[in-house]
Design a protein around this motif. Structure first.
Motif, short mmCIF file in Angstrom:
data_model
loop_
_atom_site.label_atom_id
_atom_site.label_comp_id
_atom_site.label_asym_id
_atom_site.label_seq_id
_atom_site.Cartn_x
_atom_site.Cartn_y
_atom_site.Cartn_z
N ASN A 74 -9.68 7.48 -28.06
CA ASN A 74 -9.15 7.01 -26.78
C ASN A 74 -8.79 8.18 -25.85
OD1 ASN A 74 -9.50 4.35 -27.50
ND2 ASN A 74 -7.41 4.09 -28.25
N THR A 111 -10.53 8.75 -22.22
CA THR A 111 -9.69 8.91 -21.03
C THR A 111 -10.04 10.21 -20.31
OG1 THR A 111 -7.95 7.67 -22.15
CG2 THR A 111 -7.30 8.96 -20.22
N GLN A 161 -12.80 9.86 -18.07
CA GLN A 161 -12.49 8.86 -17.04
C GLN A 161 -13.04 7.48 -17.36
OE1 GLN A 161 -13.72 11.39 -13.40
NE2 GLN A 161 -11.66 10.63 -12.99
N SER A 220 -12.88 3.78 -19.93
CA SER A 220 -11.94 2.71 -20.23
C SER A 220 -11.82 2.51 -21.74
CB SER A 220 -12.40 1.40 -19.59
OG SER A 220 -11.61 0.33 -20.06
N LEU A 238 -1.91 5.85 -22.36
CA LEU A 238 -2.97 6.54 -21.64
C LEU A 238 -3.19 6.05 -20.21
CD1 LEU A 238 -5.50 6.64 -24.60
CD2 LEU A 238 -4.26 8.59 -23.64
#
Lengths: 486, 486
Positions: free
Chosen positions: A422, A426, A429, A431, A449
């Motif tokens: 994750n 992130t 950029q 999801s 996040l």
């Protein structure tokens, strides 16, 4: 079920009077199946299972819950991936099943629209549309149980998003019950409507935390007259990405699906699913499954289009080998290979699964760069990414090292891996939830996040529209960073 | 401009330090043009005109406004139809112009995306896209002044919505400054993203009342290779509606526009606009302007498609006469007839204009039933409805009786007429603002006719996201039914 407290008993009496015996039960045999999510990750408790038969009953029940302070957990087909429809273990909440509200209220062939109640099962809608020479352009694995209400509330995705968008794009109108028991009635489909905030959009994908969707007006499309399904072997995920761009350029809007899977996934499926076979002779690092579709106005041109696509792809060196399904049965067989990946990979052993997206053009690079990072940091693991390359969305599985103990591994190393994945997503950029939603599963990660400005907006909107916090509590909206201590 | 009060002077000093002399002015010559909306209905006052040069400057200015309690009226090209960008007469607000933020930050040909700052003018974007063999599929009369920020904030429509949707459908990402001065940064375009509420959708169309759009990521399409523009004379608006259904069936997604106009409007244009001529010899009660478009992949098939459409329409008795533009110049001339309706009708005398929508399939019946009702109730008036039949959206003008005095008539009978028309539209489950928004002009009517549950949600969301009420006050969000009296 626990003996209800006196206030709970008073609530139950009023709820029973409102809903009748068909609409309310505490029978453990009847309630139990709906207290565990279908992946078996979460099991909760409930004061009762309510199954209202109409929007009015839902509204009156929600009002009653507000008066009595009873949390409401809305539930459709109970086939969500993130525990969004499972109550917590307190036993304070009522599970509100929309399954009895399963009428197709209207199906207008000329206008290509239908109004479905929340409990209509996706498969049922497909059949109803097909009977009229139309189709509903969204499908997914759980179509036999997923309901329209759940699909709208989670903005579901599936394998046709590339061409037709996710559930949000299919919704022309919504009916929902709000936290105060009022009915949000915006079922009338208007192609243009600029009367202020588009509140319908806020309800779509809010997982029952802002309102309970009771019906939706959905768009339909002309039935497909023909489709061509291609299976291609490619040398790398970058080549798969180039093939996608190429297919978009040649086929334009006829490109209905573009899925990828690595050799590992194909071999897992061939070993796991009886009767499956490899569409190609040789071995390839990656595979692309491409569907080109046409309605009756364009069916005639389809074979030439597909021929041109394949020929030019070979000429450009984008594919190592490729084949076109020779029949509808073979097309189904190609798609079966795709649909069987998740169960086949699961059968191999424990894995952490991530439903992630990054910008479409960045996906190949993301897979190529991130997979070694994960495999180096967590020795013995293996990254398997497959799925909707055309949407910039893959299911990013990290397989456990050999010998890992199911249950234990997920709780320990597995959690660290998910954090790491994750974080990477992130940084790119992307999801951390492309199509499955947040539910209980990803709420803390979203809190960790998510962009603070956006999280602040979410909390403010939730507080404004559900001030008592009774609509699907504990789901989706992350806790504030510093909760008030007593 | 009035002499600032001491708190205003303190605010202005800090704002000047923040924005510099290019970014802040109180020069009446410079400020005055932006205090009146372009239709000249509203004139307000302002403490100053701010023109920040960056998102960071916007954020810091908005934070300063929050500290000092100064209302902010964001403004793009000042070409809105409902006074949404004009301050009130108190002189307390600052006008925040986004026009200096006019960079195209990125235009990615392969990904077909662009990131435009709020002040980019629509025409500029069209030219930038065309230079790369692409197009931005939204256009409207004010394209020479309308800005991206304004188009996003009002969810603008135009003549290509039938095929491509309104501004909302073009937006892949947004950057905005929220009421507390934080930056909502969601510019990265993700085809799939289910991380909670889709807050982007809430900002689109909120007319600057929830946040100030500073940039947007927009989708682009391949440039058109060819188009066919048809002009048809039909006997009734019902036949126009049948012709629309027919054209949708034959042309499918190649149907790019379908506009209608009655004989009255055509004759007004021919009388008013120099050099215009009637495309057909005879006289017809209604006219349809149809555009069929193709990118390079489909250009070859276009003539056959158009021929089939016309031939079958004649055979089915749907058209009395029709012609295809023989050249691009003639196509432009057909469209000019459409674009000149509004000024031509205005030149004839006072009229109440209504930008309304009903479900597409109901529009013909709505026009046929409602027009006589208006004309009977208000003797001497005449209803002229024209525009986007394909979107269920017409501009519904009610022309004043002969001899009506401009200015006086609008204030008296005109207001009653608008109430009556809006009542009719609401009865038909339509929208009193299809594409122009609410602004100041329609706020009270929205409050009078809006669904109470939806109005309650709107007020709650506004209160939650702008608790001080400083973002574009007096616009869009209707007052609560019983305002607290002092």
């Amino acid at each position: 079920m626990d003996t209800p407290t006196p206030p709970q008993a008073a609530f139950l009496e009023r709820a029973a009077a409102l809903l009748g015996s068909r609409g309310l039960t505490r029978d453990p045999e009847l309630v139990r199946p709906w207290l565990t999510d279908w992946r078996g990750r979460y099991t909760g408790q409930a004061i009762a299972l309510a199954s209202p038969g109409s929007t009015d009953e839902v509204a009156r029940l929600v009002r009653l819950c507000g008066e009595c302070g009873v949390p409401v957990v809305p539930q459709g087909g109970n086939s969500g991936m993130c525990g969004g429809a499972t109550p917590d273990t307190s036993g304070n909440a009522i599970v509100l099943s929309l399954r009895r509200m399963n009428a197709i209220r209207r199906l207008d062939v000329a206008a290509r629209e239908t109004v479905c109640e929340a409990g209509v099962i996706l498969q049922t809608l497909h059949e109803a549309a097909a009977a009229e020479g139309l189709r509903f352009p969204l499908t997914l694995g759980g179509k036999g149980s997923a309901t329209i209400g759940g699909l709208v509330s989670t903005n579901a995705g599936g394998t046709q998003v590339l061409r037709h968008g996710s559930m949000r794009a299919q919704v022309l109108g919504i009916e929902a019950v709000l936290a105060d028991g009022s009915v949000f009635d915006a079922l009338t489909p208007l192609k243009k409507d600029n009367r202020g905030f588009d509140l319908k959009q806020l309800l779509i994908g809010s997982e029952g935390t802002l309102g309970i969707v009771t019906a939706a007006t959905l768009r339909l499309l002309p039935a497909l007259a023909d489709r061509a399904v291609l299976w291609a072997g490619v040398s790398s995920v970058s080549d798969a990405s180039r093939l996608l761009t190429h297919a978009e350029r040649i086929a334009g809007e006829a490109l209905e699906g573009f899925e990828i899977m690595p050799r590992h996934s194909l071999e897992a499926v061939l070993a796991h699913a009886p009767g499956t076979r490899n569409p190609l002779q040789g071995k390839h690092a990656w595979h692309a499954l491409i569907e080109i579709a046409a309605d009756s106005a364009h069916a005639e041109a389809l074979p030439a289009l597909v021929g041109e696509l394949l020929e030019s792809a070979f000429a450009a060196g984008l594919v190592e080998d490729a084949t076109i399904a020779a029949s509808e049965a073979q097309a189904e067989a190609f798609w079966l290979l795709r649909d069987e990946i998740a169960p086949a990979e699961r059968a191999l052993g424990p894995a952490m699964q991530h439903d992630i997206s990054v910008p479409v053009t960045a996906m190949a690079a993301f897979i190529q760069e991130s997979a070694p990072q994960v495999e180096v940091k967590f020795p013995g693991t293996r990254v398997v990414a497959f799925g909707h390359l055309g949407d910039g969305n893959v299911h990013y599985h990290v397989l456990a090292p050999e010998g890992a103990v199911r249950g234990e591994w997920e709780e320990k190393e597995g959690k660290q891996i998910s954090h790491f994945v994750n974080d990477l997503v992130t940084k790119w950029q992307g999801s951390i939830s492309a199509e499955h939603g947040i539910g209980q599963l990803k709420r803390d990660e979203l809190g960790r996040l998510g962009d603070p400005a956006q999280l602040g907006m979410m909390r403010a909107v939730k507080q404004a529209l559900d001030p008592q916090g009774l609509l699907n509590p504990g789901k989706l909206v992350p806790l504030a960073p510093e909760p008030a201590s007593p």
